[in-house]
Design a protein around this motif. Structure first.
Motif, PDB file in Angstrom:
ATOM      1  N   ALA A 255      50.783  35.137  30.179  1.00  0.00           N
ATOM      2  CA  ALA A 255      51.471  35.822  31.272  1.00  0.00           C
ATOM      3  C   ALA A 255      50.661  37.037  31.732  1.00  0.00           C
ATOM      4  O   ALA A 255      50.571  37.312  32.937  1.00  0.00           O
ATOM      5  CB  ALA A 255      52.868  36.249  30.830  1.00  0.00           C
ATOM      6  N   SER A 256      50.050  37.716  30.794  1.00  0.00           N
ATOM      7  CA  SER A 256      49.233  38.876  31.132  1.00  0.00           C
ATOM      8  C   SER A 256      47.993  38.478  31.909  1.00  0.00           C
ATOM      9  O   SER A 256      47.580  39.170  32.851  1.00  0.00           O
ATOM     10  CB  SER A 256      48.838  39.616  29.852  1.00  0.00           C
ATOM     11  OG  SER A 256      48.124  40.799  30.142  1.00  0.00           O
ATOM     12  N   VAL A 257      47.387  37.346  31.522  1.00  0.00           N
ATOM     13  CA  VAL A 257      46.236  36.828  32.271  1.00  0.00           C
ATOM     14  C   VAL A 257      46.638  36.575  33.725  1.00  0.00           C
ATOM     15  O   VAL A 257      45.927  36.971  34.667  1.00  0.00           O
ATOM     16  CB  VAL A 257      45.714  35.525  31.620  1.00  0.00           C
ATOM     17  CG1 VAL A 257      44.703  34.839  32.538  1.00  0.00           C
ATOM     18  CG2 VAL A 257      45.072  35.816  30.271  1.00  0.00           C
ATOM     19  N   LEU A 258      47.769  35.914  33.925  1.00  0.00           N
ATOM     20  CA  LEU A 258      48.223  35.594  35.279  1.00  0.00           C
ATOM     21  C   LEU A 258      48.598  36.849  36.064  1.00  0.00           C
ATOM     22  O   LEU A 258      48.287  36.962  37.262  1.00  0.00           O
ATOM     23  CB  LEU A 258      49.408  34.630  35.204  1.00  0.00           C
ATOM     24  CG  LEU A 258      49.058  33.214  34.753  1.00  0.00           C
ATOM     25  CD1 LEU A 258      50.313  32.444  34.349  1.00  0.00           C
ATOM     26  CD2 LEU A 258      48.298  32.461  35.850  1.00  0.00           C
ATOM     27  N   GLU A 259      49.245  37.788  35.411  1.00  0.00           N
ATOM     28  CA  GLU A 259      49.607  39.045  36.080  1.00  0.00           C
ATOM     29  C   GLU A 259      48.358  39.802  36.508  1.00  0.00           C
ATOM     30  O   GLU A 259      48.306  40.370  37.607  1.00  0.00           O
ATOM     31  CB  GLU A 259      50.462  39.902  35.142  1.00  0.00           C
ATOM     32  CG  GLU A 259      51.862  39.369  34.923  1.00  0.00           C
ATOM     33  CD  GLU A 259      52.556  40.047  33.748  1.00  0.00           C
ATOM     34  OE1 GLU A 259      51.963  40.997  33.187  1.00  0.00           O
ATOM     35  OE2 GLU A 259      53.661  39.617  33.386  1.00  0.00           O
ATOM     36  N   TRP A 260      47.352  39.829  35.635  1.00  0.00           N
ATOM     37  CA  TRP A 260      46.105  40.491  35.991  1.00  0.00           C
ATOM     38  C   TRP A 260      45.474  39.831  37.205  1.00  0.00           C
ATOM     39  O   TRP A 260      45.037  40.514  38.144  1.00  0.00           O
ATOM     40  CB  TRP A 260      45.126  40.459  34.819  1.00  0.00           C
ATOM     41  CG  TRP A 260      43.812  41.070  35.199  1.00  0.00           C
ATOM     42  CD1 TRP A 260      43.478  42.393  35.170  1.00  0.00           C
ATOM     43  CD2 TRP A 260      42.674  40.372  35.730  1.00  0.00           C
ATOM     44  NE1 TRP A 260      42.200  42.564  35.657  1.00  0.00           N
ATOM     45  CE2 TRP A 260      41.683  41.347  35.989  1.00  0.00           C
ATOM     46  CE3 TRP A 260      42.406  39.033  36.006  1.00  0.00           C
ATOM     47  CZ2 TRP A 260      40.434  41.003  36.539  1.00  0.00           C
ATOM     48  CZ3 TRP A 260      41.162  38.694  36.535  1.00  0.00           C
ATOM     49  CH2 TRP A 260      40.194  39.671  36.785  1.00  0.00           C
ATOM     50  N   GLY A 261      45.420  38.503  37.187  1.00  0.00           N
ATOM     51  CA  GLY A 261      44.818  37.797  38.315  1.00  0.00           C
ATOM     52  C   GLY A 261      45.540  38.072  39.624  1.00  0.00           C
ATOM     53  O   GLY A 261      44.906  38.323  40.664  1.00  0.00           O
ATOM     54  N   LYS A 262      46.866  38.081  39.569  1.00  0.00           N
ATOM     55  CA  LYS A 262      47.643  38.354  40.785  1.00  0.00           C
ATOM     56  C   LYS A 262      47.416  39.766  41.272  1.00  0.00           C
ATOM     57  O   LYS A 262      47.281  40.008  42.486  1.00  0.00           O
ATOM     58  CB  LYS A 262      49.124  38.102  40.509  1.00  0.00           C
ATOM     59  CG  LYS A 262      50.000  38.135  41.753  1.00  0.00           C
ATOM     60  CD  LYS A 262      51.418  37.700  41.431  1.00  0.00           C
ATOM     61  CE  LYS A 262      52.266  37.662  42.704  1.00  0.00           C
ATOM     62  NZ  LYS A 262      53.658  37.209  42.426  1.00  0.00           N
ATOM     63  N   GLY A 263      47.339  40.705  40.331  1.00  0.00           N
ATOM     64  CA  GLY A 263      47.086  42.083  40.718  1.00  0.00           C
ATOM     65  C   GLY A 263      45.689  42.307  41.271  1.00  0.00           C
ATOM     66  O   GLY A 263      45.482  43.087  42.200  1.00  0.00           O
ATOM     67  N   ARG A 264      44.739  41.589  40.718  1.00  0.00           N
ATOM     68  CA  ARG A 264      43.342  41.743  41.140  1.00  0.00           C
ATOM     69  C   ARG A 264      43.074  41.059  42.467  1.00  0.00           C
ATOM     70  O   ARG A 264      42.330  41.574  43.315  1.00  0.00           O
ATOM     71  CB  ARG A 264      42.439  41.162  40.047  1.00  0.00           C
ATOM     72  CG  ARG A 264      40.958  41.049  40.405  1.00  0.00           C
ATOM     73  CD  ARG A 264      40.288  42.400  40.525  1.00  0.00           C
ATOM     74  NE  ARG A 264      38.858  42.245  40.677  1.00  0.00           N
ATOM     75  CZ  ARG A 264      38.246  41.931  41.817  1.00  0.00           C
ATOM     76  NH1 ARG A 264      38.969  41.713  42.913  1.00  0.00           N
ATOM     77  NH2 ARG A 264      36.938  41.806  41.874  1.00  0.00           N
ATOM     78  N   TYR A 265      43.655  39.878  42.662  1.00  0.00           N
ATOM     79  CA  TYR A 265      43.322  39.066  43.825  1.00  0.00           C
ATOM     80  C   TYR A 265      44.460  38.935  44.842  1.00  0.00           C
ATOM     81  O   TYR A 265      44.261  38.375  45.914  1.00  0.00           O
ATOM     82  CB  TYR A 265      42.878  37.674  43.389  1.00  0.00           C
ATOM     83  CG  TYR A 265      41.563  37.689  42.638  1.00  0.00           C
ATOM     84  CD1 TYR A 265      40.365  37.730  43.323  1.00  0.00           C
ATOM     85  CD2 TYR A 265      41.539  37.681  41.253  1.00  0.00           C
ATOM     86  CE1 TYR A 265      39.154  37.751  42.654  1.00  0.00           C
ATOM     87  CE2 TYR A 265      40.333  37.696  40.560  1.00  0.00           C
ATOM     88  CZ  TYR A 265      39.146  37.737  41.265  1.00  0.00           C
ATOM     89  OH  TYR A 265      37.940  37.761  40.591  1.00  0.00           O
ATOM     90  N   GLY A 266      45.659  39.383  44.479  1.00  0.00           N
ATOM     91  CA  GLY A 266      46.753  39.375  45.423  1.00  0.00           C
ATOM     92  C   GLY A 266      47.545  38.095  45.501  1.00  0.00           C
ATOM     93  O   GLY A 266      48.479  37.975  46.294  1.00  0.00           O
ATOM     94  N   LYS A 267      47.176  37.079  44.664  1.00  0.00           N
ATOM     95  CA  LYS A 267      47.965  35.846  44.656  1.00  0.00           C
ATOM     96  C   LYS A 267      47.680  35.082  43.386  1.00  0.00           C
ATOM     97  O   LYS A 267      46.744  35.402  42.658  1.00  0.00           O
ATOM     98  CB  LYS A 267      47.667  34.963  45.857  1.00  0.00           C
ATOM     99  CG  LYS A 267      46.217  34.516  45.995  1.00  0.00           C
ATOM    100  CD  LYS A 267      46.069  33.628  47.197  1.00  0.00           C
ATOM    101  CE  LYS A 267      44.612  33.183  47.384  1.00  0.00           C
ATOM    102  NZ  LYS A 267      44.452  32.272  48.509  1.00  0.00           N
TER     103      LYS A 267
END
Length: 267
Positions: A255-267
């Motif tokens: 979940a943290s990996v996905l949250e980071w990706g969304k925060g970094r890339y916006g989706k």
């Protein structure tokens, strides 16, 4: 060859790779194994079961069907060593304890091994490449989680008891440093477990080859101590009482990996 891998396409920019979960042997390998190897002791046991929440999460999942005793999918096709000291190669010759894997004179032939490379190794890596390219095209980035496990005590490979969660990012080269720090923080919030980043296991070929942060592919390997979810001696039984809390940490990590990706890339 029979079915060489299983693949599930998810809906999120995360691909989970399980290269050492396979149990299938070729006739040549099965005939040549020493008695001590017939129980497949160096398998990443029960990894698909441990990550059985991944599909519901929305991740893509690729898992090997053939044993690493046939060919090691986490080694480069040129068999260049990845680690200094004791290790195993593309075509393992020894067990993790250093003992020979095959009976004398019964190692699979060069022609047989060439077939394993073409029919097992290349399809697995072709699937990895294709799915990572698809994710990057759809989302603008891709997240790769290479899922492994290993006995917590193997004196031939490392001293002492292995930490429970061994995160590898090839010394920071395979993913954004901020993602690695986030994963360390998740592990630190699980005090029942020990953890390390880029310790004995820094990431094998899959993490090193596909991790490309400059081109928005971020790869992490997790080498999980098997004592966190199973019995480490034959018959290598899955322990639901141990596995359940370990799965909770795994779910928080992904979940943290996905949250980071969304925060970094916006989706």
């Amino acid at each position: 060859m029979d079915k060489v891998l299983s693949f599930h396409q998810g809906r999120l920019p995360l691909l989970i790779s399980m290269p050492h979960a396979g149990l299938t042997l070729t006739p040549a390998v099965e005939a040549g194994l020493v008695d001590e190897a017939r129980s497949l002791p160096d398998t990443d046991w029960h990894i698909p079961q441990l990550y059985d929440f991944a599909r519901e999460l929305g991740a893509s999942v690729v898992a090997a069907e053939y044993s690493r005793f046939v060919i090691d999918l986490n080694r480069p096709d040129d068999d260049k060593p990845l680690y200094v000291g004791a290790t195993t190669g593309l075509y393992p010759a020894t067990l993790f304890d250093g003992e020979p894997l095959f009976k004398e004179g019964q190692v699979p032939s060069a022609d047989e091994r060439a077939t394993y490379l073409e029919k097992i190794w290349r399809p697995y890596h072709g699937t990895l490449r294709q799915e990572l390219d698809r994710l990057r095209a759809e989302f603008g980035y891709a997240l790769l989680w290479d899922a492994h496990s290993i006995r917590s005590l193997i004196p031939h490979l490392f001293e002492g008891k292995l930490p429970d969660f061994n995160l590898g990012t090839f010394n920071g080269a395979s993913c954004d440093p901020a993602l690695a720090e986030r994963l360390k923080a998740v592990c630190a919030d699980a005090p029942a477990y020990s953890h390390v980043l880029n310790g004995r296991f820094k990431g094998g070929h899959i993490t090193r080859y596909y991790g490309d942060p400059a081109n928005h592919v971020h790869a992490v390997q997790l080498e999980l101590a098997q004592s966190t979810y199973m019995e480490e001696v034959e018959p290598f039984a899955y322990r639901e009482d141990l596995a359940r809390p370990t799965q909770e940490v795994l779910q928080r990590l992904l979940a943290s990996v996905l949250e980071w990706g969304k925060g970094r890339y916006g989706k």
